[in-house]
Each structure stands twice: as C-alpha cells, then as structure tokens.
Design an enzyme around this catalytic site. Structure first.
Site, short mmCIF file in Angstrom:
data_model
loop_
_atom_site.label_atom_id
_atom_site.label_comp_id
_atom_site.label_asym_id
_atom_site.label_seq_id
_atom_site.Cartn_x
_atom_site.Cartn_y
_atom_site.Cartn_z
N ARG A 73 -11.57 -22.80 39.19
CA ARG A 73 -12.66 -23.13 40.11
C ARG A 73 -13.59 -21.94 40.30
O ARG A 73 -14.81 -22.09 40.41
CB ARG A 73 -12.06 -23.60 41.45
N LYS A 175 -17.79 -22.95 45.60
CA LYS A 175 -17.31 -22.25 46.81
C LYS A 175 -18.22 -21.04 47.02
O LYS A 175 -17.89 -19.92 46.65
CB LYS A 175 -15.84 -21.84 46.62
N GLU A 209 -16.84 -34.46 53.44
CA GLU A 209 -15.81 -33.54 53.93
C GLU A 209 -16.35 -32.80 55.16
O GLU A 209 -17.46 -33.05 55.60
CB GLU A 209 -15.38 -32.56 52.84
C1 LIG Z 1 -11.97 -24.21 50.23
C2 LIG Z 1 -12.52 -25.51 50.69
C3 LIG Z 1 -11.74 -26.69 50.76
C4 LIG Z 1 -10.27 -26.70 50.51
O1 LIG Z 1 -9.93 -26.28 49.24
P1 LIG Z 1 -8.45 -25.77 48.95
O2 LIG Z 1 -8.47 -25.46 47.50
O3 LIG Z 1 -7.56 -26.89 49.29
O4 LIG Z 1 -8.23 -24.58 49.81
C5 LIG Z 1 -12.37 -27.88 51.10
N1 LIG Z 1 -13.68 -27.91 51.40
C6 LIG Z 1 -14.43 -26.79 51.37
C7 LIG Z 1 -15.87 -26.91 51.70
C8 LIG Z 1 -13.88 -25.57 51.03
O5 LIG Z 1 -14.63 -24.48 51.03
#
Ligand SMILES: *Cc1c(COP(=O)(O)O)cnc(C)c1O
Length: 334
Positions: A73, A175, A209
């Site tokens: 990722r 991210k 989300e």
């Molecule tokens: C990091 C994150 C998540 C969760 O990802 P994980 O890999 O499960 O830690 C979900 N949504 C957003 C916006 C994130 O930044």
C-alpha cells in the site's frame, strides 16, 4: 498515560532518493530531520505514510502483522502521488532493522509497537506545483503504544454526512496527509454540534468510511462492507476481519450500502456496526446521527460479534491462536 502515538523511540531508519537512486539505510536520531523550507512536501503535500504494528508473544519473540500488505500500500500511495518509487525490499529491511533494534521495547499485549513508515518529497522547488519532486526522504518511526481502550471502551456515535466527502474521491485509497486535513473541519463540527466521535462520509447517500477507519455492518450471519474502489482506504484490518469472519462461517458481502439500507437494518435487534483500523482494531458503533436524530444500532451498546471478531484477530496477533494465514513476520536479531 501518554496519548496514542506521542512517544517515539530515539532512533529511526532513514533513506533518501537522489540522483535517481535510493541511498543506503541509515539509523539516525528521531528528534529532527533537515528539510529545506521550500521542500515539495511542505507546499504541495507530496506525502504518504503507513501504520502497522509489532506484537510481543508470550515467549518474548516479536512479530509484525501483515507487513507485506502495508508495504504494498505504501508503494501504491507513493506511485499515485508521483513520488519516487519505493524499493519494497529496502523498506522491509528498514522496518525489520529498526524493530529489531528496539525489540526489547515492544510492549506486551494489549500494547504493541506502532510502526509509521513515512515518505515525503524533499526537492526545494516552489515552482513545481504541477510537477513531481525528484528527491525524497523515507523513514520508519517507532512508537510504543498501550491499550487503546485504557479509558474503557464505549460504543461510538457517528454523524452521517450525505453532502460532504472525506477527500477528493480519486485520493481515497492513498494514505496521504492532505486527506486527514480535509476531513478535520467536518469532524470537529460534528464533535461540537452533535457530540459525535466521528463522521461517516456518505456522499450521494452511499457509505464510504470515517476520517481514518473502515465501516462494517453485521446482520445475522452476514458481514457487509463497501466493495473496494479508489474512493476509500483499503484497510488491512478490514481485509483481515473479512477473512476471519469467512473462517467462522459468516457470509461476506462486499457491495454498496446506502444510508437508507443502513438505517433500515440498524433498527433490527442484534444488528451491529463497527469501525476497523490498525490503531483501535475493531470498535462498535452504537449510535448513528441522521438529520439531527439519534438512531441506535441494534442494542446501541458494544456488540458481541465485534468483540468476538476483535478477539480472534488479537489472538493471532498475540500468538494465542495459530497463524494459519501466515500474517506474522518474526523479527530476529539482525
Ligand atoms: C489507515 C486507514 C484505515 C484503516 O486501515 P488499516 O490498514 O486497517 O489500518 C481506514 N481508513 C483510513 C482513511 C485510513 O487512513
């Protein structure tokens, strides 16, 4: 107890990209980095990060959870932001090196060592709003964390937002820092106006989300969550929970969920909603705030299925259940 992520190990692993190549990894003090005030990241947000954890098992050994997924990722985020391509093998070695150096500082469960890889564009060039940074810096920070729920867990209140969105939709799976800044104002407003813990962004009436966690719904034997697309972050916890749920005989449905369907299902007894992410693992949602009204999800309390799924994931991370999916990488002395 210090706030999550506010304590750092004194050294980190660092590499820089210059003249079209990555430097050797250095282990350097964490207290500062040197950056030109005109660095690309400070003006045009060429930045991405990861969040993963190392866990201590009862025999003292240390194991990193799904490191390959986080590195994939990280590489994808870097690519989508036009940052220099990361060397996945080097990143893996950087993580293993620095965790190994601080292996004796990894807290026992429910604590862990939070690992924060970070990649930033460093080229001093304020004229490059529309072109990529040719140089970058990549480092791996470590932060020992305690029990996320030390203050006692409670079911969350989420404000349903059907007009705004968390970030630009083509940025959702990256991210990247700017996405969190962009979700901040609506989240602060929801806290102040509705005492909400988070905002569930549902542009055009469909669930995506919250600011930093994925959303899952459980109705009977079915676990339902949005199917992967570029508009939201593809959580490693989300995917792990779905795999565990399948293994427990649940039906996994990855598809669009409308606010209308969510509210209809929420009214049924036994229905549960939850948020997933590395920091808090899996947290129950007790209340949805829709058009100014509180709507309970099922009982409105922490749900038994969320607890069961979280325990099953923790058991693998903590070495209490067999690692049948090969999710753990053991950290050995290096
Ligand atoms: C990091 C994150 C998540 C969760 O990802 P994980 O890999 O499960 O830690 C979900 N949504 C957003 C916006 C994130 O930044």
């Amino acid at each position: 107890m210090a706030a999550f992520g506010s304590v750092f190990m004194p050294r980190m692993a660092l590499a820089t990209f210059e003249n079209n190549q990555w430097s050797k990894t250095q282990i350097v003090p964490t207290d500062s980095i040197s950056l030109h005030p005109g660095a690309h990241v400070l003006h045009y947000s060429s930045t991405c990060f990861e969040g993963l954890k190392a866990f201590r098992h009862e025999d003292g050994s240390v194991h990193i959870f799904r490191m390959d997924q986080n590195i994939e990722r990280f590489a994808q985020s870097s690519k989508l932001l036009s940052l220099p391509a990361v060397d996945k093998e080097q990143v893996s070695n950087m993580i293993l090196d620095i965790v190994s150096e601080f292996a004796s500082d990894v807290p026992v469960p429910p604590g862990s060592m939070y690992i924060r890889p970070t990649h930033i564009g460093t080229e001093p060039a304020v004229g490059k709003a529309a072109s990529p940074s040719l140089t970058s810096m990549l480092y791996i920070l470590l932060s020992p964390v305690g029990d996320y729920f030390a203050g006692g867990a409670h079911a969350l209140r989420l404000l349903i937002d059907e007009t705004g969105q968390r970030c630009a939709s083509h940025m959702g799976m990256i991210k990247s820092g700017g996405n969190y800044a962009s979700a901040l104002a609506p989240t602060l407003e929801a806290k102040e106006k509705y005492k909400a813990d988070q905002v569930l962004f549902c542009p055009n009436g469909y669930i995506t989300e919250t600011g930093a966690a994925n959303f899952l719904l459980v109705d009977g034997n079915e676990i339902i969550t949005k199917a992967l697309d570029s508009s939201f972050l593809h959580g490693v916890t989300r995917s792990s929970i779905l795999t565990i749920a399948k293994g427990l005989g649940m039906t996994v449905s990855e598809r669009e969920v409308s606010v209308e369907e969510l509210l209809e299902r929420a009214a049924k007894p036994g229905v549960e909603a939850m948020l997933s992410g590395t920091a808090a693992v899996l947290t129950s949602v007790g209340t949805l705030i829709h058009n100014g009204q509180d709507v309970k999800v099922g009982s409105g309390e922490i749900g038994p299925i969320a607890q069961k799924l979280r325990q099953a994931l923790n058991d693998i991370q903590w070495g209490k259940a067999p690692d049948t999916h090969h999710w753990l990488t053991k950290v050995t002395d290096r």
